[in-house]
Design an enzyme around this catalytic site. Sequence first.
Site, short mmCIF file in Angstrom:
data_model
loop_
_atom_site.label_atom_id
_atom_site.label_comp_id
_atom_site.label_asym_id
_atom_site.label_seq_id
_atom_site.Cartn_x
_atom_site.Cartn_y
_atom_site.Cartn_z
N ASP A 233 60.06 1.23 -15.21
CA ASP A 233 60.60 0.67 -13.96
C ASP A 233 61.57 1.69 -13.34
OD1 ASP A 233 61.86 -0.69 -11.94
OD2 ASP A 233 62.67 -2.29 -13.20
N GLU B 201 74.84 31.05 -15.46
CA GLU B 201 76.04 31.18 -16.31
C GLU B 201 76.92 29.96 -16.04
OE1 GLU B 201 77.98 34.82 -15.31
OE2 GLU B 201 76.29 36.08 -15.91
N GLU C 258 79.84 27.27 -16.71
CA GLU C 258 81.15 27.11 -17.35
C GLU C 258 81.47 25.63 -17.50
OE1 GLU C 258 82.94 31.18 -15.28
OE2 GLU C 258 83.15 29.24 -14.29
N GLU D 30 86.76 30.92 -21.40
CA GLU D 30 86.83 31.33 -19.99
C GLU D 30 88.28 31.44 -19.52
OE1 GLU D 30 85.88 32.49 -17.25
OE2 GLU D 30 83.81 32.95 -17.75
N GLU E 166 82.34 29.26 -21.77
CA GLU E 166 81.04 29.65 -21.19
C GLU E 166 80.11 30.04 -22.33
OE1 GLU E 166 81.03 32.24 -17.76
OE2 GLU E 166 79.32 33.37 -18.55
N HIS F 271 77.25 30.73 -11.87
CA HIS F 271 76.68 31.92 -11.25
C HIS F 271 75.21 32.01 -11.63
CE1 HIS F 271 81.02 33.58 -11.93
NE2 HIS F 271 80.96 32.72 -10.93
N ARG G 257 83.04 41.01 -7.45
CA ARG G 257 82.97 39.59 -7.77
C ARG G 257 83.63 38.70 -6.71
NH1 ARG G 257 82.23 41.97 -12.69
NH2 ARG G 257 81.00 40.79 -14.22
N GLU H 73 72.94 38.15 -8.20
CA GLU H 73 73.71 37.06 -8.77
C GLU H 73 74.36 36.27 -7.63
OE1 GLU H 73 77.73 36.35 -11.53
OE2 GLU H 73 77.11 38.36 -10.95
N ARG I 76 76.87 33.52 -6.64
CA ARG I 76 78.02 33.02 -7.37
C ARG I 76 78.57 31.66 -6.92
NH1 ARG I 76 80.42 36.76 -10.54
NH2 ARG I 76 82.56 36.05 -10.15
#
Length: 470
Positions: free
Chosen positions: A52, A131, A133, A213, A221, A270, A340, A359, A361
């Site tokens: 259901d 990645e 966290e 982290e 992480e 990320h 970054r 990447e 982020r």
Amino acid sequence: MSTPKQVLELAKKAGAKMVDVKFVDTFGTWQHFSVPTAELTQEVFEEGFGFDGSSIRGWKSIEASDMLAMPDPGTAFIDPFCAVPTLSLTCTIAETGTKEAYSRDPRGIAQRAEKYLASTGLADSAVFGPEAEFFIFDNVQFESKSNGCFYSVDSEEAVWNTGRDEMPNLGYKIRHKEGYFPVAPIDTQQDIRTEMVLVMEELGIKVERQHHEVATAGQAEIDFRFDTLVKTADTMMLYKYIIKNVAKKHGKSVTFMPKPLFGDNGSGMHTHQSLWRKGKPLFAGNEYAGLSQMALYYIGGILKHARALCAICNPTVNSYKRLVPGYEAPVNLAYSARNRSAAIRIPTFSENPKAKRIEYRPPDPAANPYLCYSALLMAGLDGVLNKIEPGEPMDKNLYELPPEELAKVPKVPGSLADALAALQADHDFLLKGDVFTSDFLEMWVEHKLKEHDAVRLRPHPHEFFLYYDC
């Protein structure tokens, strides 16, 4: 496991008494029901398990609630957290009768995204490596009523406990933004993270590393090896399941909430991504930072649609308490090698063409991984198909730009409501190949606006601190 026969052999060898049937709901929570092992036959992989669907958020209404959970033999494992030997299977959801994929099933959306990629002829696989966290807390309490609300989280390693009577308090606490990454005795969670890793490896997840982290209070992480879109999303669901249950075994609580602490870093996801064809990486080339022109167009597509993507990749009100300047959050919609502070970074750890990737982020781990990775792929493909140039890279520290220069750099939305408005204005790229549907996106916006209003309409405790004596 790759065939139903092999799954049945696994269940028999393990002495499984039950089969746990798992599927992901609209907003990224694993749901399940269990059946005795006698119900597991080779035919059920074709016929599915009926259930259901009317009580699943954002799915069927009660008058049309019958659905089928179609198990994927490639997802089978013996659940390490069940007292009775139990085989686990992840399912895609289908309509009864026709057995057509249900348009609101996130795993089905991710499968359609992979099919759409193949139909373009650009590549045969999209590879994702997240990645994620998270925080490991010793205690969490919260309450929300019409006449009051509060929350409180705690951790033995948190900086606010330097004065707590611990009989004795040894003083090894992590100051804000200093959790990346001192050894024991300051890092108190090496062993619990290692146990999480070992359970992951037992269940076939290839782990690359684990560490504390940046934030205080148990931020962590654990990174696992990249894979194709659906497989990576499957792994992310299992990853969360393992982390939360290992923590519970130790009397601790894990949250993937993006910003549970004021004044310290939040948790992101990320997301590394690249396109491949016939085993050949397509993002390596002779352009900026060793990228191919295809990779640059892919970046162009993501940057063009980034504000709309936030509604899916940063899908909570809390997400926008992380996406603010000053906490390493990628709020600036630019790209750069090594930098970054940009929303898109091109990692330069290796010159191997197979390692060439981008990447992205901004995403956070509250996102439904099937939807998040599918939306990113659709945006990137839009960039490649329409040759969207990403503009010039930003190799300066974006957090230190003069205000007049920084004002020219586009930013992520400031709230969930802003992100949803961006999605309403920019979503045609998601509809290609019927990957997402207008029906799904309308439902998504409606539910998420209700979440936004649920927070917006409630008095905040800090408002009493600021205004009670006005």
